[in-house]
Scaffold this motif. Structure first.
Motif, PDB file in Angstrom:
ATOM      1  N   GLN A 115       0.806  -1.222   0.000  1.00  0.00           N
ATOM      2  CA  GLN A 115       0.000   0.000   0.000  1.00  0.00           C
ATOM      3  C   GLN A 115       0.841   1.274   0.000  1.00  0.00           C
ATOM      4  O   GLN A 115       0.331   2.340  -0.325  1.00  0.00           O
ATOM      5  N   HIS A 139       1.002  -9.302   4.835  1.00  0.00           N
ATOM      6  CA  HIS A 139      -0.140  -8.417   4.629  1.00  0.00           C
ATOM      7  C   HIS A 139      -0.539  -8.527   3.156  1.00  0.00           C
ATOM      8  O   HIS A 139      -0.478  -7.562   2.412  1.00  0.00           O
ATOM      9  N   ASN A 193      -1.880 -10.581   8.599  1.00  0.00           N
ATOM     10  CA  ASN A 193      -2.872  -9.520   8.762  1.00  0.00           C
ATOM     11  C   ASN A 193      -4.215  -9.945   8.185  1.00  0.00           C
ATOM     12  O   ASN A 193      -4.303 -10.329   7.014  1.00  0.00           O
ATOM     13  N   GLU A 194      -5.234  -9.862   9.004  1.00  0.00           N
ATOM     14  CA  GLU A 194      -6.630 -10.044   8.580  1.00  0.00           C
ATOM     15  C   GLU A 194      -6.840 -11.222   7.654  1.00  0.00           C
ATOM     16  O   GLU A 194      -7.122 -11.061   6.469  1.00  0.00           O
ATOM     17  N   GLU A 196      -5.081  -1.550  14.084  1.00  0.00           N
ATOM     18  CA  GLU A 196      -5.609  -0.634  13.076  1.00  0.00           C
ATOM     19  C   GLU A 196      -6.930  -0.069  13.569  1.00  0.00           C
ATOM     20  O   GLU A 196      -7.745  -0.798  14.130  1.00  0.00           O
ATOM     21  N   GLU A 212      -5.494   1.927  -1.419  1.00  0.00           N
ATOM     22  CA  GLU A 212      -6.549   1.234  -0.677  1.00  0.00           C
ATOM     23  C   GLU A 212      -7.065   0.036  -1.497  1.00  0.00           C
ATOM     24  O   GLU A 212      -8.241  -0.074  -1.803  1.00  0.00           O
ATOM     25  N   TRP A 213      -6.150  -0.861  -1.856  1.00  0.00           N
ATOM     26  CA  TRP A 213      -6.500  -2.116  -2.520  1.00  0.00           C
ATOM     27  C   TRP A 213      -7.444  -1.888  -3.709  1.00  0.00           C
ATOM     28  O   TRP A 213      -7.172  -1.018  -4.537  1.00  0.00           O
TER      29      TRP A 213
END
Ligand code: GBH
Length: 482
Positions: free
Chosen positions: A54, A155, A200-201, A387, A441-442
């Motif tokens: 990112q 990530h 991550n996530e 986050e 942002e992806w």
């Protein structure tokens, strides 16, 4: 001079033993002279978070191999405006200035991620001799400025070569991740990095990348395939925890960052609070619940039926390898109420207020209930909010300012709710705002800005927004008066 009523004062006035926690926090008087008493503990850590693809750019430098996000973002129609992370914030070259910016704002910690394909361009085999150089320079710069590095090892930038062999559908990928993570944690812990997050996530990249196809690699698996991917990723986490412990210096803290569904009880009635506690375990059954409890819930397996993943009890033990800290990425609530069979997660009304991203509903109570419910359910050794933050339609004025009062509103309310949780004993040890800089942002590309610092993508000029001043003032007062 004392013009602040403590809980004890109020209890005395009301003639009761203690003020029930359901009453609002006691702050009838101004809090001007309450610093130190009223804010976060002195050792609470304040930081910002980011991720390699990112912000870094420099996608062809230093022998970096392609990741699934290079492939995905360069596929027409997959991202807003066709945006890619080729340049992003060019953090790869601007990191020194950006560390100075962090220092100016008073940040004490920085969460960044390592791009797997910079270290193993095809995901496995021998690491590139200089593959970690950039991260070693970054860590040295952070240390020189007394900013604690928090390192996320995955990530979402899976090496494309591994996706070509099935990616997370292939159980072998779990072993490749653990090898890579053990190697990097070994190298960076020798330089004094003390905090590592495996993944991550998982929820986001599994459900969006392999479920609805809106993130890389853009697959839309059926329920059975998806449940197996979820299991493979859980196992990858557990194997990585073990590999990191085996390869790194003693004393490192290992955990993961996850965005759990955060149930918020719709009323304060005991049954709705109880429903939220049930919902926490069930809504996260494929992720945090499995990691903390070492098993899938009965309800999860029952609902999947024939589509349930194949697994062994040894794998479940690996998945539940003890962790030192859990990182919570919290943005939005899920409102829940009690029903005869447990709970119901309520749909969000169409006009529920949201920030610039449609999904980013404004419900700061999630920053209270998340840590509270997780503390009660799983008693993690430590929690960090790794986050929290929001997108806003930032505009620069003619005077060169970004007056993002909407972001300040969002942050102030979230921080206030987190403070309430901490005061009631939730063991949150630090907070990382997402994000320092506007970034990629992806699938939403550069259109959604999350930074407290504005980035002009044409010139790479950084301009702190009003929210950066706000955040800085929170750090300086340790949140007294929030
Ligand atoms: C985090 O995800 C990520 O870790 C970070 O990289 C990201 O930049 C940041 O938050 C801000 O988004 O398109 O309507 O299906 C947050 C959790 C889950 C939020 C997936 C967006 C997609 C909603 N994300 N969700 S939708």
């Amino acid at each position: 001079m004392k013009n602040l009523w403590t809980r004890r004062d109020v209890a005395r006035m009301l003639g009761i033993a203690a003020v029930p926690t359901l009453l609002p926090a006691v702050s009838f008087a101004a809090q001007a002279d309450s610093r130190g008493e009223d804010g976060f503990p002195a050792n609470f850590l304040w930081g910002s978070a980011t991720a390699s693809y990112q912000v870094e750019g420099a996608v062809h430098e230093g022998g970096r191999g392609p990741s699934i996000w290079d492939t995905f973002s360069h596929t027409p129609g997959k991202t807003a405006n066709g945006d890619t992370g080729d340049v992003a914030d060019d953090f790869f070259h601007h990191y020194r200035d950006d560390v100075q910016l962090m220092k100016t704002l008073g940040l004490q910690a920085f969460r960044f991620s390592v791009a797997w394909p910079r270290v193993f361009p095809t995901g496995s085999g021998e690491p590139l001799a200089h593959g970690l150089d950039f991260y070693k320079r970054l860590v040295a710069e952070l240390h020189a400025n007394h900013i604690e590095p928090f390192c996320t090892l995955y990530h979402w930038d899976l090496p494309q070569a591994l996706q070509d062999k099935g990616g997370w559908e292939n159980p072998d990928t779990a072993h490749r991740l653990a090898e890579y993570e053990g190697y990097v944690a070994g190298e960076l812990s020798r330089l004094g990095v003390r905090y590592f997050f495996t993944i991550n996530e998982m929820r986001t990249f599994v459900e969006l990348g392999y479920g609805n196809g809106t993130h890389a690699p853009g697959l839309k698996l059926q329920r059975k395939g998806l449940a197996q991917v979820r299991h493979n990723v859980l196992l990858a986490h557990g194997l990585s925890v073990q590999a990191i412990r085996a390869k790194s210096s003693p004393g490192v803290q290992v955990g993961l960052c996850e965005n759990p569904t955060v149930p918020v009880p719709v009323t304060l009635r005991a049954e709705d609070i109880h429903a939220a506690a049930i919902a926490l375990r069930e809504e996260n059954a494929g992720y945090l619940t499995a990691i903390f409890e070492g098993r899938y819930t009965e309800r999860y397996l029952r609902e999947l039926g024939d589509d349930a993943p194949r697994f062994t009890s040894e794998e479940m033990r690996t998945i539940a390898s003890p962790i030192d800290a859990v990182g919570l990425n919290i943005y939005t609530p899920t409102y829940v109420r009690s029903t005869p069979d447990g709970y119901r997660a309520l749909p969000m009304p169409d006009n529920f207020p949201h920030m610039a991203s449609d999904w980013l509903k404004v419900g700061p109570e999630c920053m209270y209930w998340g840590p509270k419910l997780i503390q009660e359910a799983w008693k993690p050794r430590a929690m960090y909010i790794t986050e929290n933050g929001c997108s806003a339609a930032d505009r620069m004025t003619e005077q060169g300012e970004v007056l993002d009062t909407d972001r300040i509103m969002y942050l102030r309310n979230c921080l206030g709710q987190m403070l309430k949780a901490v005061k009631e004993g939730a063991d949150v040890k630090g907070y990382f705002v997402w994000s320092l800089l506007d970034n990629y942002e992806w699938a939403d590309g550069y259109g959604k800005r999350f930074g407290v610092v504005y980035v002009d993508y044409k010139t790479q000029k950084r301009t702190p927004k009003l929210s950066a001043q706000f955040y800085s003032s929170v750090i300086a007062s340790r949140g007294a008066g929030l």
